[in-house]
Motif scaffolding. Structure first.
Motif, mmCIF file in Angstrom:
data_model
loop_
_atom_site.group_PDB
_atom_site.id
_atom_site.type_symbol
_atom_site.label_atom_id
_atom_site.label_comp_id
_atom_site.label_asym_id
_atom_site.label_seq_id
_atom_site.Cartn_x
_atom_site.Cartn_y
_atom_site.Cartn_z
ATOM 1 N N GLU A 1 5.485 -13.799 17.661
ATOM 2 C CA GLU A 1 4.099 -12.968 16.543
ATOM 3 C C GLU A 1 4.279 -11.665 17.911
ATOM 4 N N GLU B 1 1.936 -7.571 12.885
ATOM 5 C CA GLU B 1 2.219 -8.449 13.168
ATOM 6 C C GLU B 1 1.592 -9.397 14.543
ATOM 7 N N HIS C 1 -1.205 -11.437 12.635
ATOM 8 C CA HIS C 1 -0.321 -12.906 12.383
ATOM 9 C C HIS C 1 -0.618 -13.454 13.997
ATOM 10 N N GLN D 1 5.991 -15.371 5.218
ATOM 11 C CA GLN D 1 7.779 -14.994 5.158
ATOM 12 C C GLN D 1 8.326 -14.853 4.552
#
Ligand code: MG
Length: 169
Positions: A16, A49, A52, A126
């Motif tokens: 990530e 990201e 994440h 996703q």
């Protein structure tokens, strides 16, 4: 935690952060190209990201696991055109989906349903990431070759703002 599941989750933190780094590279490409809207788009993507990665890190810590931070690889993709960059973005998200699916499968096999439930959010995320990346390619193919179309698309992407993830641990 099952060792395989823990190791895959730990590796995903790195994946990530790599995604964040890759999207920063994309943002820099668009900065150089004078497309500030596309740059903004990938700067927001970079923040997602990072989120994440931090969610996964926090989850491992909640489970009492140690987190091993690894080196983040250099983004070494050859960014030759705007459309190519967008296509690399989709391919990368498809790859990340596979990684998430692999962790999910391992967690299921280990009957680690706390982890599968945590990963449900990422599975859904996703699907959205791939859809968004695919839509961007379509728009670019439709409008990107026309300077006015590209200008408007860049303006559209300039309007994207960062919002914190809906998943809270
Ligand atoms: Mg991600």
């Amino acid at each position: 935690m099952d060792k395989k599941v823990r190791d895959l989750m730990n590796a995903q933190i790195n994946a990530e952060f790599y995604s964040a780094y890759l999207y920063l590279d994309f943002a820099n490409y668009f900065a150089d190209a004078g497309l500030a809207g596309f740059q903004n788009w990938y700067m927001v993507q970079l923040q997602e990201e990072r989120d994440h990665a931090m969610l996964m890190l926090k989850f491992l810590q909640l489970k009492g696991e140690h987190v091993d931070l690894e080196a983040i690889a250099k983004p070494d993709k050859d960014l030759s055109s705007a459309l190519d960059v967008l296509k690399m973005g989709l391919a990368h998200e498809q790859y990340v989906s596979q990684l998430i699916n692999d962790i999910y499968a391992a967690a299921q096999e280990a009957k680690d349903f706390g982890t599968t439930q945590f990963l449900d959010w990422f599975v859904k995320e996703q699907v959205e990431e791939e859809d968004t990346a695919g839509s961007l390619i379509k728009k670019m193919e439709l409008f990107g070759s026309d300077p006015r179309g590209l200008y408007l698309l860049d303006q559209e992407l300039a309007a994207r703002v960062y919002t914190a993830p809906s998943l809270v641990l």
